[in-house]
Motif scaffolding. Structure first.
Motif, mmCIF file in Angstrom:
data_model
loop_
_atom_site.group_PDB
_atom_site.id
_atom_site.type_symbol
_atom_site.label_atom_id
_atom_site.label_comp_id
_atom_site.label_asym_id
_atom_site.label_seq_id
_atom_site.Cartn_x
_atom_site.Cartn_y
_atom_site.Cartn_z
ATOM 1 N N GLU A 11 -0.918 14.221 -9.766
ATOM 2 C CA GLU A 11 -0.145 13.798 -8.599
ATOM 3 C C GLU A 11 0.168 12.309 -8.628
ATOM 4 O O GLU A 11 -0.644 11.491 -9.052
ATOM 5 N N VAL A 12 1.358 11.970 -8.124
ATOM 6 C CA VAL A 12 1.742 10.579 -7.858
ATOM 7 C C VAL A 12 1.623 10.361 -6.357
ATOM 8 O O VAL A 12 2.070 11.193 -5.566
ATOM 9 N N MET A 13 1.034 9.265 -5.952
ATOM 10 C CA MET A 13 0.869 8.996 -4.522
ATOM 11 C C MET A 13 0.745 7.501 -4.295
ATOM 12 O O MET A 13 0.567 6.720 -5.233
ATOM 13 N N SER A 14 0.821 7.095 -3.030
ATOM 14 C CA SER A 14 0.674 5.685 -2.674
ATOM 15 C C SER A 14 -0.807 5.347 -2.492
ATOM 16 O O SER A 14 -1.656 6.236 -2.335
ATOM 17 N N TYR A 15 -1.083 4.059 -2.487
ATOM 18 C CA TYR A 15 -2.444 3.595 -2.230
ATOM 19 C C TYR A 15 -2.871 4.028 -0.820
ATOM 20 O O TYR A 15 -4.021 4.393 -0.587
ATOM 21 N N ARG A 16 -1.912 4.019 0.118
ATOM 22 C CA ARG A 16 -2.191 4.446 1.492
ATOM 23 C C ARG A 16 -2.637 5.897 1.520
ATOM 24 O O ARG A 16 -3.616 6.251 2.185
ATOM 25 N N THR A 42 0.825 -1.215 0.000
ATOM 26 C CA THR A 42 0.000 0.000 0.000
ATOM 27 C C THR A 42 0.855 1.259 0.000
ATOM 28 O O THR A 42 0.337 2.363 -0.179
ATOM 29 N N ARG A 43 2.178 1.105 0.204
ATOM 30 C CA ARG A 43 3.077 2.262 0.150
ATOM 31 C C ARG A 43 3.766 2.403 -1.208
ATOM 32 O O ARG A 43 4.600 3.278 -1.412
ATOM 33 N N THR A 44 3.423 1.556 -2.141
ATOM 34 C CA THR A 44 3.991 1.629 -3.483
ATOM 35 C C THR A 44 3.334 2.773 -4.262
ATOM 36 O O THR A 44 2.119 2.953 -4.199
ATOM 37 N N ASN A 45 4.119 3.498 -5.008
ATOM 38 C CA ASN A 45 3.587 4.643 -5.746
ATOM 39 C C ASN A 45 2.709 4.220 -6.924
ATOM 40 O O ASN A 45 2.995 3.233 -7.613
ATOM 41 N N THR A 46 1.656 4.969 -7.129
ATOM 42 C CA THR A 46 0.787 4.783 -8.282
ATOM 43 C C THR A 46 0.407 6.160 -8.799
ATOM 44 O O THR A 46 0.675 7.178 -8.171
ATOM 45 N N HIS A 47 -0.225 6.189 -9.952
ATOM 46 C CA HIS A 47 -0.485 7.447 -10.637
ATOM 47 C C HIS A 47 -1.970 7.516 -11.017
ATOM 48 O O HIS A 47 -2.333 7.233 -12.161
ATOM 49 N N HIS A 88 3.309 -3.491 -7.813
ATOM 50 C CA HIS A 88 4.185 -2.830 -8.776
ATOM 51 C C HIS A 88 4.025 -1.312 -8.684
ATOM 52 O O HIS A 88 2.901 -0.814 -8.598
ATOM 53 N N PRO A 89 5.130 -0.555 -8.741
ATOM 54 C CA PRO A 89 4.994 0.899 -8.883
ATOM 55 C C PRO A 89 4.498 1.212 -10.289
ATOM 56 O O PRO A 89 5.156 0.875 -11.286
ATOM 57 N N MET A 90 3.323 1.817 -10.378
ATOM 58 C CA MET A 90 2.728 2.113 -11.681
ATOM 59 C C MET A 90 2.597 3.620 -11.835
ATOM 60 O O MET A 90 1.620 4.229 -11.397
ATOM 61 N N VAL A 91 3.630 4.205 -12.433
ATOM 62 C CA VAL A 91 3.706 5.648 -12.632
ATOM 63 C C VAL A 91 3.979 5.907 -14.104
ATOM 64 O O VAL A 91 4.787 5.202 -14.729
ATOM 65 N N ALA A 92 3.303 6.902 -14.664
ATOM 66 C CA ALA A 92 3.494 7.229 -16.076
ATOM 67 C C ALA A 92 4.951 7.574 -16.353
ATOM 68 O O ALA A 92 5.597 8.285 -15.581
#
Length: 476
Positions: free
Chosen positions: A218-223, A182-187, A274-278
Motif C-alpha cells: 500500500e501507498v499512504m500518507s504519514y497521516r 504529513t499528507r505527502t504519499n510514502t511507500h 518529498h513523495p517517496m513512492v516506488a
C-alpha cells in the motif's frame, strides 16, 4: 576465506538495526564476515566470523573486506561516535562510502549491495538525507565494482528510527497538529520484506548495476500511517490538519516529544516533504513487491518493542576523540595532493604573524608559534598510503596532540569522486588540552581557519583559474 564453496559475504553494520536481522539469513547463503567497530568482542560461529573495522580508515576497510566475494553496505553516520564531531553527516557518509568502494575494488569484490532511500521524481531540491543517499550511490559505483542499489522508504520494524519515531508520537500525544508534509504519499515496507529483497539479489549477476525500488502492498500518507497505527495500539487520537507548521518547526517538536537525538530526527523529518513512492520502472517481481500488509507489519514491530534504537543510542559511549570534516572547492585541474601542499604554505600567510610552518626531511610538516621553537603540531606525510586524489598525514607530535593516547590521529585531504571538491578531515585526534578548554579555543580556531581556507579557494578559483593550469603544484 575463498576456500568456502559458498560465497564469502562481508556485512557492514552487522550489529545495527538491519544488519542484526539480516545476518542469519545471509549465513544460509554463504559464509558471513560481520564487520563492526567492536567485532573482536563477538563470538564466531561456523558460518559467521566477526571482524573489528572502522570504515573511517581506508586501511581498516581493506582488511575488513579481504577475501570477500560480496559486500553489503548498511552504514550511515547520523549518530556521532566521537566526543567532538565537527562534520555534517553527508561528509561523514561520503568518506565511509569512498573507503568502502576503494577497498571493495582492491579486494576484487564481485558485488556491492547498498540500502538507499526512495527518490522523488523531481530531484532538483532533495533533502540533505536523500541527497546524501544519492551521493553515496554514485561513490559506491565510481570505482567499477558492480553495485545493486535497493531503495526503500519507511521500513516498519521494531528498531531503527522512522517507524519507532512514528509509534512514539502516537503513543505520547492524544492530539496532534499535522502540517502539510504529513499528507505527502510514502511507500512503507515491512522489515521482513526488505530482508527478503537482500537475500534475493545477493550473488545474483542479473541484478548487478541495477537500482531496484522496494515497496509494500500500500501507498499512504504519514497521516494515515499515524491514524492506522493508533487504531492498532487501541489509542484514540485526534489528528488535526493545519496549513502552517514548517518542516523546521516540525522536526523540533518531534525531537522534543520523542526524545530522539537531533542528528537522527532532523534529516528524517526533512525528507518527509518529498513523495517517496516506488517507481514501477525500477521494480522487480519477486524482489520489490513487499507482501506483508501495513497492519501486520505494525503488529510485528510493536510486539518486539519500538524504543530499542533510542535506548541503544543513549547508551552508546562517545570515544574521547575528535572528528572534523570540512568540504572545500578545488580549482579546475587541482588535486587533493595539491590542496594539502597549498594549505601548508597558505596557513603561514593567513595566520601571520602568529604561526609559521616549515618542511623537514621525509616530508614532515611542522606548525609552530612564530616566537617558539616547540611545535604545536607535527604532520608526517604517509607516502605509501597517499595518491594524487588522497593525501594522508599522521599527527606524530606537537604540544596540541596527545600522541601517547592516540596513535591513529591523522589528517587527510581527499578529493570527492567525480567532483572538483575536497574533504579535509581529521580522524582519531586526541587533543592534549583539557576538553572544556579545547572546545572553547582550539576547536573553534580550527573551524575558523577551515572557513577562511574555503573562502580563499573560492576566490582563487574564480580569479586565477588560468594561472592554476600552469602552477607547478598541479598534478597531471
Amino acid at each position: 576465506m575463498k576456500q568456502h564453496k559458498k560465497p564469502v559475504i562481508a556485512l557492514t553494520g552487522a550489529s545495527g538495526y538491519i544488519g542484526s536481522h539480516l545476518i542469519e539469513h545471509l549465513s544460509q547463503q554463504g559464509h558471513v564476515v560481520a564487520l563492526s567497530r567492536h567485532g573482536d568482542d563477538k563470538q564466531d560461529t561456523d558460518h559467521i566470523s566477526w571482524r573489528s573495522c572502522d570504515l573511517f580508515s581506508l586501511q581498516d576497510a581493506e582488511k575488513g573486506l579481504k577475501g570477500a566475494d560480496i559486500a553489503i553496505y548498511l552504514v550511515h553516520s547520523m549518530k556521532p561516535g566521537a566526543k567532538l564531531t565537527q562534520a555534517s553527516f553527508e561528509d561523514m557518509d561520503l568518506i565511509l562510502a569512498d573507503n568502502f568502494a576503494k577497498a571493495a575494488k582492491r579486494n576484487g569484490v564481485k558485488q556491492i549491495v547498498y540500502l538507499s532511500g526512495l527518490m522523488p521524481v523531481n530531484q532538483s531540491d532533495l533533502s540533505r538525507h536523500l541527497r546524501s543517499r544519492l551521493e553515496v550511490e554514485k561513490v559506491l559505483q565510481y570505482y567499477g565494482t558492480p553495485v545493486t542499489v535497493l531503495r526503500a522508504g519507511l521500513i516498519i520494524g521494531p528498531e531503527g528510527s522512522s517507524f519507532p519515531i512514528l509509534a512514539t508520537l502516537v503513543k505520547r500525544l492524544p492530539a496532534m497538529l499535522l502540517p502539510t508534509w504529513t499528507r505527502t504519499n510514502t511507500h512503507p515496507i515491512a522489515l521482513n520484506d526488505v530482508l527478503h529483497a537482500f537475500v534475493s539479489v545477493v550473488d545474483q549477476e542479473r541484478y548487478y548495476d541495477q537500482i531496484i525500488d522496494l515497496g509494500g502492498p500500500e501507498v499512504m500518507s504519514y497521516r494515515e500511517m499515524m491514524f492506522r497505527t493508533a487504531a492498532i495500539m487501541n489509542k484514540k487520537r485526534r489528528l488535526i490538519n493545519v496549513p502552517v507548521l514548517t518542516v523546521k518547526l516540525s522536526r523540533l517538536w518531534v525531537m522534543l516529544t520523542t526524545q530522539y537525538p537531533k542528528e537522527t530526527v532532523y534529516p528524517l523529518i526533512e525528507s518527509l516533504r518529498h513523495p517517496m513512492v516506488a517507481d514501477d520502472s525500477r521494480m522487480v517481481a519477486g524482489v520489490s513487491d513487499g507482501r506483508i500488509g501495513f497492519e501486520e507489519a505494525v503488529q510485528l514491530a510493536l510486539a518486539e518493542g519500538s524504543t530499542t534504537s533510542r535506548k541503544t543510542f543513549s547508551q552508546m559511549p562517545l570515544r574521547p576523540l575528535v572528528r572534523s570534516i570540512q568540504r572545500v572547492p578545488l580549482p579546475e585541474g587541482a588535486s587533493a595532493k595539491w590542496a594539502a601542499q597549498h594549505y601548508i604554505s597558505w596557513l603561514a600567510k593567513a595566520c601571520w604573524p602568529l604561526l609559521r610552518t616549515e618542511t623537514r626531511a621525509s616530508e614532515t610538516y611542522v606548525i609552530s608559534l612564530r616566537w617558539s621553537s616547540s611545535p604545536l603540531l607535527v604532520l608526517s606525510f604517509a607516502k605509501e598510503r597517499s595518491t594524487t586524489t588522497r593525501a594522508l598525514f599522521y599527527i606524530t607530535g606537537g604540544l596540541f596532540a596527545n600522541v601517547k593516547e592516540s596513535q591513529r590521529g591523522r589528517i587527510e585531504f581527499r578529493q570527492v569522486p567525480g567532483k572538483q571538491e575536497c574533504l579535509i578531515a581529521i580522524h582519531e585526534y586526541m587533543p592534549s588540552l583539557p576538553w572544556v578548554f579545547y572546545k572553547a579555543t582550539q576547536a573553534k580556531a580550527h573551524l575558523l581557519v577551515m572557513t577562511l581556507y574555503k573562502w580563499h579557494l573560492m576566490r582563487f578559483s574564480a580569479i586565477k583559474n588560468q594561472a592554476f593550469q600552469s602552477d607547478g603544484y598541479l598534478e597531471a
